[in-house]
Design an enzyme around this catalytic site. Structure first.
Site, PDB file in Angstrom:
ATOM      1  N   LYS A 383       0.968  -1.263   0.060  1.00  0.00           N
ATOM      2  CA  LYS A 383       0.080   0.145  -0.077  1.00  0.00           C
ATOM      3  C   LYS A 383       0.753   1.264   0.018  1.00  0.00           C
ATOM      4  O   LYS A 383       1.900   1.363   0.500  1.00  0.00           O
ATOM      5  CB  LYS A 383      -0.860   0.190   1.210  1.00  0.00           C
ATOM      6  CG  LYS A 383      -1.707  -1.160   1.206  1.00  0.00           C
ATOM      7  CD  LYS A 383      -2.860  -0.962   2.535  1.00  0.00           C
ATOM      8  CE  LYS A 383      -2.177  -0.899   3.886  1.00  0.00           C
ATOM      9  NZ  LYS A 383      -3.150  -0.813   4.835  1.00  0.00           N
ATOM     10  N   ARG A 477     -15.075  -2.064  10.308  1.00  0.00           N
ATOM     11  CA  ARG A 477     -15.072  -1.213   9.215  1.00  0.00           C
ATOM     12  C   ARG A 477     -15.440  -2.042   7.791  1.00  0.00           C
ATOM     13  O   ARG A 477     -16.689  -2.033   7.722  1.00  0.00           O
ATOM     14  CB  ARG A 477     -13.252  -0.905   9.181  1.00  0.00           C
ATOM     15  CG  ARG A 477     -12.790   0.271   8.127  1.00  0.00           C
ATOM     16  CD  ARG A 477     -11.433   0.282   8.345  1.00  0.00           C
ATOM     17  NE  ARG A 477     -10.821  -0.973   8.127  1.00  0.00           N
ATOM     18  CZ  ARG A 477      -9.219  -0.910   8.084  1.00  0.00           C
ATOM     19  NH1 ARG A 477      -8.578   0.206   8.401  1.00  0.00           N
ATOM     20  NH2 ARG A 477      -8.650  -1.993   7.741  1.00  0.00           N
ATOM     21  N   HIS A 505      -9.389  -8.680   9.886  1.00  0.00           N
ATOM     22  CA  HIS A 505      -8.305  -7.925  10.485  1.00  0.00           C
ATOM     23  C   HIS A 505      -8.351  -7.450  11.645  1.00  0.00           C
ATOM     24  O   HIS A 505      -9.552  -7.221  12.459  1.00  0.00           O
ATOM     25  CB  HIS A 505      -8.658  -6.591   9.642  1.00  0.00           C
ATOM     26  CG  HIS A 505      -7.106  -5.514   9.727  1.00  0.00           C
ATOM     27  ND1 HIS A 505      -5.895  -5.957   9.522  1.00  0.00           N
ATOM     28  CD2 HIS A 505      -7.124  -4.284  10.376  1.00  0.00           C
ATOM     29  CE1 HIS A 505      -5.074  -4.896   9.694  1.00  0.00           C
ATOM     30  NE2 HIS A 505      -5.920  -3.818  10.138  1.00  0.00           N
ATOM     31  N   ARG A 564       0.066 -11.097   6.454  1.00  0.00           N
ATOM     32  CA  ARG A 564      -0.071  -9.892   5.477  1.00  0.00           C
ATOM     33  C   ARG A 564       1.006  -8.931   6.116  1.00  0.00           C
ATOM     34  O   ARG A 564       0.572  -7.614   6.746  1.00  0.00           O
ATOM     35  CB  ARG A 564      -1.591  -9.386   5.420  1.00  0.00           C
ATOM     36  CG  ARG A 564      -2.363 -10.072   4.792  1.00  0.00           C
ATOM     37  CD  ARG A 564      -3.687  -9.485   4.572  1.00  0.00           C
ATOM     38  NE  ARG A 564      -4.292  -8.518   5.906  1.00  0.00           N
ATOM     39  CZ  ARG A 564      -5.122  -8.959   6.570  1.00  0.00           C
ATOM     40  NH1 ARG A 564      -5.494 -10.383   6.401  1.00  0.00           N
ATOM     41  NH2 ARG A 564      -5.326  -8.443   7.660  1.00  0.00           N
ATOM     42  N   TYR A 609      10.450  31.768   7.682  1.00  0.00           N
ATOM     43  CA  TYR A 609       9.099  32.431   7.743  1.00  0.00           C
ATOM     44  C   TYR A 609       8.649  32.900   8.962  1.00  0.00           C
ATOM     45  O   TYR A 609       9.004  32.186  10.017  1.00  0.00           O
ATOM     46  CB  TYR A 609       8.064  31.666   6.909  1.00  0.00           C
ATOM     47  CG  TYR A 609       8.076  31.202   5.498  1.00  0.00           C
ATOM     48  CD1 TYR A 609       7.733  32.408   4.795  1.00  0.00           C
ATOM     49  CD2 TYR A 609       8.294  30.221   5.187  1.00  0.00           C
ATOM     50  CE1 TYR A 609       7.614  32.340   3.363  1.00  0.00           C
ATOM     51  CE2 TYR A 609       8.333  30.085   3.594  1.00  0.00           C
ATOM     52  CZ  TYR A 609       7.811  31.105   3.043  1.00  0.00           C
ATOM     53  OH  TYR A 609       8.112  31.040   1.520  1.00  0.00           O
ATOM     54  N   CYS A 657       9.756  25.026   5.500  1.00  0.00           N
ATOM     55  CA  CYS A 657       9.121  25.351   4.311  1.00  0.00           C
ATOM     56  C   CYS A 657       8.798  24.172   3.466  1.00  0.00           C
ATOM     57  O   CYS A 657       9.104  23.050   3.671  1.00  0.00           O
ATOM     58  CB  CYS A 657      10.231  26.274   3.525  1.00  0.00           C
ATOM     59  SG  CYS A 657      11.012  27.477   4.631  1.00  0.00           S
ATOM     60  N   MET A 658       8.194  24.698   2.379  1.00  0.00           N
ATOM     61  CA  MET A 658       7.738  23.456   1.470  1.00  0.00           C
ATOM     62  C   MET A 658       8.787  22.890   0.804  1.00  0.00           C
ATOM     63  O   MET A 658       8.742  21.559   0.663  1.00  0.00           O
ATOM     64  CB  MET A 658       7.020  23.927   0.382  1.00  0.00           C
ATOM     65  CG  MET A 658       6.328  23.126  -0.857  1.00  0.00           C
ATOM     66  SD  MET A 658       5.591  23.722  -2.032  1.00  0.00           S
ATOM     67  CE  MET A 658       4.059  24.016  -1.184  1.00  0.00           C
ATOM     68  N   ASP A 659      10.165  23.550   0.464  1.00  0.00           N
ATOM     69  CA  ASP A 659      11.100  22.780  -0.184  1.00  0.00           C
ATOM     70  C   ASP A 659      12.507  22.918   0.500  1.00  0.00           C
ATOM     71  O   ASP A 659      13.255  22.307   0.189  1.00  0.00           O
ATOM     72  CB  ASP A 659      11.399  23.697  -1.461  1.00  0.00           C
ATOM     73  CG  ASP A 659      10.034  23.814  -2.380  1.00  0.00           C
ATOM     74  OD1 ASP A 659       9.360  22.891  -2.570  1.00  0.00           O
ATOM     75  OD2 ASP A 659       9.536  25.018  -2.638  1.00  0.00           O
TER      76      ASP A 659
END
Length: 719
Positions: A383, A477, A505, A564, A609, A657-659
């Site tokens: 997954k 679920r 599960h 699993r 920032y 920051c984002m980057d």
């Protein structure tokens, strides 16, 4: 299953077929018996090239049914490149054999390139090119069944221009028709009359069950004996113009292929490449072996003895193929810059990246096996791109390590694996729209039945599907309640659903609290009580499985067919809670980035920032090229997050920051631009685990790993 050996039977048989082609061109038994040689080379060995076509059609099938023209075009370009190089390779022998002498013309060259090949064995490559294009066109315009019928008619036409030509030539009008065909293509064994039926046979095998090995071997032996009789009859009656096409060749190759599928495990790209090299190169080595024998004056031994001649050619071709394959693989891995579409791509370690150690995954697989009962197989959970580890590559690692199959969350994840060539069972654990039943069947996927209503909706699509039934034993679920016995039995009676497994599960198997232990035991009891009742009532439940990662660590001895494992395959736990069994797991993933620059801040200066970070005294900051856009939690700095630089910990400061993010490197001398910062993994004696990052951020490792962004390139290392 522990110790299970993986087999690459289809790809291995491909290599054997390449040696059968060598036999066709060297006649190994001719010095013993002309009839025996005919049976070997003109009957037995005639399965070789059709088998190549069937394999091509088999692996092409999902893309063909999905009208994936990009795949088709990439495939055709690859074969065209091989064909072009092969024509250049045989130019010297063309010159030597007088190809460009009397009777040479531009028109002949064009026809040879399009149909017959510019050297006697190269006909196969234009046949693949034309056959794949033609089959694709037929299926798109007329559908699979009509395309198959059309290809069968074409094969029948080709048959009377090949092994049964003696019958066709008795009718003047029919003979004139074939004379016209032969003015364009020397044989009907080509991409129009020969290739399509075998390509579509291979594509059709995807839809059908494998043949039991014992029955398949017996059936193949009977068909081979009958085809031998067919070939010898035609031979002694003198009806053959050529001997590539027989009536019984189609059912024989089909049954042989389906029989070998029953044994197949993981594929071997090396076998595929080496078989192609053997096919392409062997005429050169026929010439070289004969030339060397003449120079060394051992022609009676190495040439006139046809069997020794064959073995010498095979040995020389095989070792040359191994050499060229190794040379090509070395060239792929030794280049400093990868190229995509002819353009230079930045180095994979130029900014931020993930390193995955394949050996760690294999090691973890063995550790998990040691915990489980011997009969319990591994269904590797892939997954969220294998928890950030790269689903396709991880699947191949698990396949080679003996995994029984794979589990994914959704249809798109499963299709991506199939398109990448991953074989074996792929179980979709989540819900799939019943309207996608055709896609489930096309890609040979196994769907989880989430309740009885859903089962009926799937069945009503009228398409045979493989499914596992999900049982709700208390998580509430997905799944049918274990108490709804009548509803569960109705699922088993759905006409178009083939039940291949039943599972549940465990929702609190990750804790050792007294109340959670009791609840998990209740879930386990409910599951096995239901399975036992179904079996007693004669319902084929298929394979059983209930343990995910923590089910394995805390309840390893359950008597199930499958387990699993997810996170623990990658050497990671969700958090730091105690478990009953703590195997020697090795983290497979490391998260790294580059230092872009180092800058000094005087007392009172602020950075980032919001000017959140303030230097109370002289500080030296490193700018690291990774941020929350790559999956680093934005609250990691306030939570006390750190990176490793030169084996020491450097605190993250300011706002992420984002980057990029900022780290304080004042106490680490010598940090400079280009250095590697480790966010997860080891550096020298230092280590930051994924569990540590998750705990500081108030989450679990599953979330950290699944958020790692796609712009982080995955690098697979072996140590």
């Amino acid at each position: 299953m522990g110790g299970k050996k993986q087999r690459a039977v289809l790809d291995g048989f491909r290599v054997l077929c390449a040696f059968l082609v060598v036999a066709i061109h060297t006649s190994p038994l001719l010095s013993v018996s002309e009839t025996a040689d005919f049976v070997l080379t003109r009957v037995f060995a005639r399965v070789a090239v059709p088998f190549f076509f069937v394999l091509t059609g088999y692996f092409m099938a999902p893309h063909l049914e999905a009208s994936d023209r990009d795949y088709r075009n990439r495939f055709l370009k690859k074969i065209a490149a091989v064909y072009g190089l092969s024509m250049l390779l045989y130019l010297p022998l063309n010159l030597y054999s007088g190809y460009f002498g009397e009777g040479f013309s531009g028109g002949k060259v064009v026809l040879d390139i399009l149909f017959g090949g510019t050297f006697y064995h190269l006909w196969y490559l234009p046949a693949v090119l034309f056959g794949v294009w033609f089959v694709w066109l037929l299926v798109e315009k007329a559908g699979f069944k009509r395309a198959f019928f059309c290809s069968a008619i074409l094969y029948l036409i080709g048959l009377f221009g090949d092994s049964y030509y003696g019958l066709a030539s008795e009718i003047p009008a029919v003979k004139a028709l074939y004379d016209g065909i032969f003015s364009i293509s020397e044989y009907t064994r080509n991409g129009l009359f020969f290739a399509p039926i075998f390509l579509l046979t291979g594509a059709g095998c995807v839809r059908e069950e494998k043949v039991a090995f014992g029955k398949g071997v017996a059936g193949s032996a009977v068909l081979l004996a009958l085809m031998t009789g067919e070939g010898l009859t035609l031979y002694f009656l003198g009806l053959q113009r050529h001997d590539s096409m027989y009536i019984l060749l189609i059912p024989l190759v089909y049954l042989l292929f389906q029989t070998l599928r029953a044994l197949d495990g993981c594929g071997r790209k090396a076998f595929r490449d080496i078989s192609l090299l053997i096919y392409v190169l062997h005429p050169w080595f026929i010439v070289l072996v004969r030339g060397a024998a003449k120079v060394l004056k051992i022609t009676p031994f190495f040439v006139e003895n046809s069997l020794i001649h064959y073995l010498a050619v095979c040995a020389a071709t095989f070792f040359a193929s191994i050499f060229f394959y190794g040379l090509a693989e070395y060239g792929k891995t030794s280049g400093k810059i990868a190229r995509i579409s002819g353009k230079e791509r930045p180095g994979v370690k130029s900014r931020a990246w993930v390193e995955i150690e394949g050996e760690a995954i294999r090691h973890n697989m063995e550790e998990i096996r040691r915990l489980l009962p011997e009969r319990t197989g591994i269904l590797g959970v892939l997954k969220a791109d294998a928890y950030g580890h790269g689903a396709v590559k991880t699947a191949r690692i698990l396949e080679a390590a003996g995994a029984e199959g794979y589990a994914v969350a959704c249809l798109s994840e499963a299709v991506a694996l199939r398109k990448a060539g991953i074989k074996g069972e792929i179980l979709i654990l989540g819900w799939t729209d019943p309207k996608e039943a055709g896609c489930l069947a096309r890609y040979r996927l196994t769907q989880t039945v989430v309740d009885a209503v859903y089962a009926r909706m799937l069945s009503h699509r009228g398409i045979p599907l493989k499914v596992h039934v999900k049982i709700d034993t208390g998580m509430h679920r997905l799944g049918v309640s274990n108490e709804a016995y009548e509803e569960i039995t109705k699922i088993f009676r759905c006409r178009n659903l083939k039940i291949e497994g039943i599972f549940s599960h465990l929702c609190v198997s990750d804790t050792r609290k007294k109340e959670d232990l009791a609840y998990t035991e209740t879930q386990i009891q409910r599951y096995f009580d239901l399975v036992g009742r179904l079996k007693r009532d004669g319902y084929p439940v298929g394979r059983t499985h209930i343990q995910a990662s923590y089910g394995i660590l805390n309840y390893p001895n359950l008597n199930c067919d499958l387990a699993r494992p997810g996170l623990i395959l990658y050497g990671i736990k969700s958090d730091s809670q105690d478990v009953l069994y703590d195997p020697d797991l090795k983290p497979a993933l490391a998260l790294k980035a580059r230092v872009a620059l180092v800058r000094d801040l005087e007392p009172g200066e602020r950075a980032g920032y919001g000017r959140v970070f303030c230097a109370k005294d002289f500080r030296r900051l490193g700018v690291v090229t990774i941020g929350y856009g790559d999956g680093v939690p934005r609250n990691y700095a306030e939570a006390g997050g750190e990176v490793l630089l030169k084996g020491s910990r450097a605190p993250i400061v300011g706002r992420i920051c984002m980057d990029q993010l900022l780290v304080d490197v004042t106490e680490i001398p010598g940090v400079k631009a280009g250095d590697t910062a480790v966010l997860i993994g080891k550096d020298g004696n230092g280590q930051i685990t994924c569990e540590e990052m998750a705990e500081k951020c108030g989450t679990i490792t599953n979330e950290i790993l699944s958020r790692l962004g796609n712009r982080l390139l995955r690098i697979y290392v072996e140590k």
